[in-house]
Design a protein around this motif. Structure first.
Motif, PDB file in Angstrom:
ATOM      1  N   THR A 313       0.819  -1.214   0.000  1.00 27.44           N
ATOM      2  CA  THR A 313       0.000   0.000   0.000  1.00 27.44           C
ATOM      3  C   THR A 313       0.850   1.262   0.000  1.00 27.44           C
ATOM      4  O   THR A 313       0.595   2.198  -0.760  1.00 27.44           O
ATOM      5  CB  THR A 313      -0.943   0.012   1.224  1.00 27.44           C
ATOM      6  OG1 THR A 313      -1.623  -1.238   1.291  1.00 27.44           O
ATOM      7  CG2 THR A 313      -1.943   1.140   1.120  1.00 27.44           C
ATOM      8  N   SER A 342      -6.087   2.402  -1.651  1.00 29.50           N
ATOM      9  CA  SER A 342      -6.240   3.197  -0.435  1.00 29.50           C
ATOM     10  C   SER A 342      -6.614   4.624  -0.829  1.00 29.50           C
ATOM     11  O   SER A 342      -6.388   5.059  -1.963  1.00 29.50           O
ATOM     12  CB  SER A 342      -4.950   3.206   0.392  1.00 29.50           C
ATOM     13  OG  SER A 342      -3.933   3.948  -0.251  1.00 29.50           O
ATOM     14  N   TYR A 361     -10.102  -2.237  -4.529  1.00 29.11           N
ATOM     15  CA  TYR A 361      -9.881  -2.108  -3.088  1.00 29.11           C
ATOM     16  C   TYR A 361     -10.254  -3.429  -2.426  1.00 29.11           C
ATOM     17  O   TYR A 361     -10.779  -4.342  -3.076  1.00 29.11           O
ATOM     18  CB  TYR A 361     -10.681  -0.937  -2.516  1.00 29.11           C
ATOM     19  CG  TYR A 361     -12.127  -0.901  -2.959  1.00 29.11           C
ATOM     20  CD1 TYR A 361     -13.118  -1.530  -2.224  1.00 29.11           C
ATOM     21  CD2 TYR A 361     -12.490  -0.249  -4.133  1.00 29.11           C
ATOM     22  CE1 TYR A 361     -14.439  -1.523  -2.635  1.00 29.11           C
ATOM     23  CE2 TYR A 361     -13.807  -0.215  -4.556  1.00 29.11           C
ATOM     24  CZ  TYR A 361     -14.774  -0.858  -3.810  1.00 29.11           C
ATOM     25  OH  TYR A 361     -16.077  -0.853  -4.230  1.00 29.11           O
ATOM     26  N   TRP A 451     -13.716   8.630   0.570  1.00 28.92           N
ATOM     27  CA  TRP A 451     -13.438   7.227   0.275  1.00 28.92           C
ATOM     28  C   TRP A 451     -14.590   6.590  -0.491  1.00 28.92           C
ATOM     29  O   TRP A 451     -14.379   5.822  -1.430  1.00 28.92           O
ATOM     30  CB  TRP A 451     -13.159   6.482   1.573  1.00 28.92           C
ATOM     31  CG  TRP A 451     -12.969   5.000   1.458  1.00 28.92           C
ATOM     32  CD1 TRP A 451     -13.720   4.038   2.049  1.00 28.92           C
ATOM     33  CD2 TRP A 451     -11.968   4.301   0.722  1.00 28.92           C
ATOM     34  NE1 TRP A 451     -13.256   2.789   1.738  1.00 28.92           N
ATOM     35  CE2 TRP A 451     -12.170   2.914   0.921  1.00 28.92           C
ATOM     36  CE3 TRP A 451     -10.907   4.695  -0.087  1.00 28.92           C
ATOM     37  CZ2 TRP A 451     -11.368   1.940   0.340  1.00 28.92           C
ATOM     38  CZ3 TRP A 451     -10.098   3.733  -0.670  1.00 28.92           C
ATOM     39  CH2 TRP A 451     -10.342   2.379  -0.464  1.00 28.92           C
TER      40      TRP A 451
END
Length: 522
Positions: A313, A342, A361, A451
């Motif tokens: 990540t 992320s 994701y 997000w």
């Protein structure tokens, strides 16, 4: 009747080039290294001493040897004596294994390897073997040249260091109470520095020296015996304080080596202990290694970088920076698996670099399943009233907005959350299915708007036919390169130590994989 075979007849030496096949890999190695600009060779020039072997020749024999799965300096030296392609590339020169090994780990060689990748990519573009529309990124772990039982863990060092600070403070207070040493001006009340411990050693050493003089000056046996008995305690203190200094210095060195990592190997300080799937049962084995990040297209390695952290990540942003600075301009599509998904990575690619992120994701595949979509207790399936900014739970209770929360991770990246809380969860028949909160507490919901928008963007992109077709290529583009490297080339462990040296060897091995594939397709 037999073909002519006479051992004692003189045969004139021929040019070894005629002995090679038309599409021999040695020719591709030769053309690639010759395409490196002359400016890259200037750091190797020396005006004194014995003339050195030409860096082009040294790089050619290393690349050629690695394509034959020969990584040892001694075996490369042996190949120079019995391999026709190696003899031709070296043009009769036979550098020793020491010379080969010294050249392989030089810092100047990194620029030569980088130029190899740049020139090789230009050749692929010229021959239209890649379309420059996307790059596929993934990582793998390669075992370091280090003993797997030489690990040092950061948590253990922190624990021992904390105990040492407590012991040294206790000893300092004890010496003050017994008036063995005077009070020292301390920089910090929490712990004694090495200089302050050194002052304590000097004070105690002066006391031991005074006892030595008294013992030497006295002629009375009983008095001398009493003085030796009194001297025993300060001598023990001196020994203990010296031990504290040495251990403090060791722990400080350990923390410097750790940096942001949680472990390191005593054999190779730059290597970090990681889980590696080595055996056929896929049992994770903890070994010292490096996380190799690779960017590919058309099953060719176009750029690479090494990182100490085992997870992918946090490697994406610095890897993309390195590609832009040292290799090539980033294409329109950046493709990677869910390990890179992320909020920070999406924001960097979409906002800062203005590229399209075809990166899933962690929950992407699970969200596609019927069971997930039909789960009434999944907050993603709850009704949301945008005007009133409330969520409706399965028991038709309202979860109203309460406050905003900001969380900062270890890298300093901030994420903003909106916190919603149910009006009343008491007596709810679905409480055990909906929340694990203690009785008397209402159900809360954390929502990261940014997000959620990024996930919606990914879902939309992967639902398009064109971008979905590009994403589906990921497994058949980047994964085979790791297979070629580990299975075909049999490169599963580094033969050098230290990050700078390992980077050189990794570049040579990956370029050897490229040359093997390019030769097979030519």
């Amino acid at each position: 009747m037999f073909k002519n075979y006479i051992m004692n007849q003189l045969v004139l030496p021929l040019d070894l080039e005629v002995k090679l096949q038309n599409n021999d890999i040695a020719f591709h190695v030769h053309h690639l290294v010759e395409s490196i600009p002359q400016e890259a060779l200037e750091p190797f020039l020396r005006n004194e001493g014995c003339p050195a072997y030409h860096p082009r020749m040294m790089l050619k024999i290393l690349l050629c040897a690695y394509t034959q799965s020969v990584f040892s300096g001694r075996k490369i030296e042996a190949l120079l004596k019995d391999s026709i392609r190696m003899m031709w590339l070296a043009q009769g020169h036979e550098p020793s294994y020491r010379t080969i090994n010294r050249f392989r780990v030089q810092s100047e060689v990194k620029e030569l390897i980088r130029q190899c990748f740049v020139q090789f990519r230009c050749q692929l573009v010229e021959e239209k073997l890649i379309n420059q529309d996307a790059i596929f990124i993934d990582g793998t772990k390669i075992e370091a040249n280090a003993n797997k039982f030489t690990f040092v863990w950061k948590k253990s060092i922190e624990k021992y260091h904390k105990a040492l600070i407590e012991k040294s403070n206790e000893l300092y207070n004890e010496l003050l109470e017994k008036e063995i040493i005077p009070e020292i001006e301390r920089e910090s009340e929490e712990q004694l520095s090495i200089e302050e411990l050194g002052q304590m050693v000097q004070k105690v050493d002066d006391i031991v020296t005074d006892y030595d003089k008294k013992i030497e000056a006295s002629s009375d046996v009983v008095e001398r015996k009493a003085l030796r008995s009194e001297r025993k305690y300060p001598k023990q203190l001196r020994k203990q304080l010296v031990d504290y200094i040495l251990r403090t210095q060791k722990y400080q060195r350990d923390f410097e080596i750790f940096g942001p990592r949680n472990s390191y190997s005593k054999t190779d300080h730059d290597a970090t202990f990681m889980r590696m799937k080595d055996d056929y049962m896929k049992n994770g084995q903890l070994k010292a290694g490096y996380n190799v990040q690779l960017a590919t297209e058309g099953q060719y390695a176009l750029a690479y970088s090494l990182f100490p952290n085992p997870t992918d990540t946090r490697t994406l942003i610095p890897f993309l920076d390195e590609i832009e600075q040292h290799y090539f301009k980033l294409p329109k599509h950046i493709v990677a698996d869910a390990g890179y998904g992320s909020e920070q990575n999406y924001e960097d690619i979409l906002s800062n670099r203005k590229r399209e992120a075809l990166i899933t994701y962690n929950m992407y595949l699970k969200e596609q399943k019927k069971r997930y979509k039909q789960n009434d207790f999944n907050p993603d399936n709850w009704q949301y009233n945008e005007g009133d900014d409330i969520y409706i739970c399965p028991n038709q209770q309202r979860l109203a907005f309460k406050y905003c929360s900001v969380r900062t991770d270890k890298t300093g990246f901030k994420r903003e959350f909106k916190i919603y809380e149910c009006e009343d969860c008491s007596g709810c028949p679905f409480r055990s299915l909906c929340t694990k909160a203690k009785e008397g507490n209402n159900r809360t919901l954390m929502v990261n708007k940014k997000w959620e928008q990024q996930k919606e963007y990914v879902r939309a992109k992967l639902s398009e036919e064109k971008t979905n077709a590009i994403y589906r290529k990921r497994k058949i583009d980047v994964e085979p390169v790791f297979g070629f490297l580990k299975a075909n080339l049999r490169f599963t462990r580094f033969s050098v130590r230290g990050k700078s040296k390992v980077e050189n060897e990794m570049g040579i091995a990956l370029m050897a994989v490229n040359l093997q594939k390019f030769t097979a397709n030519s």
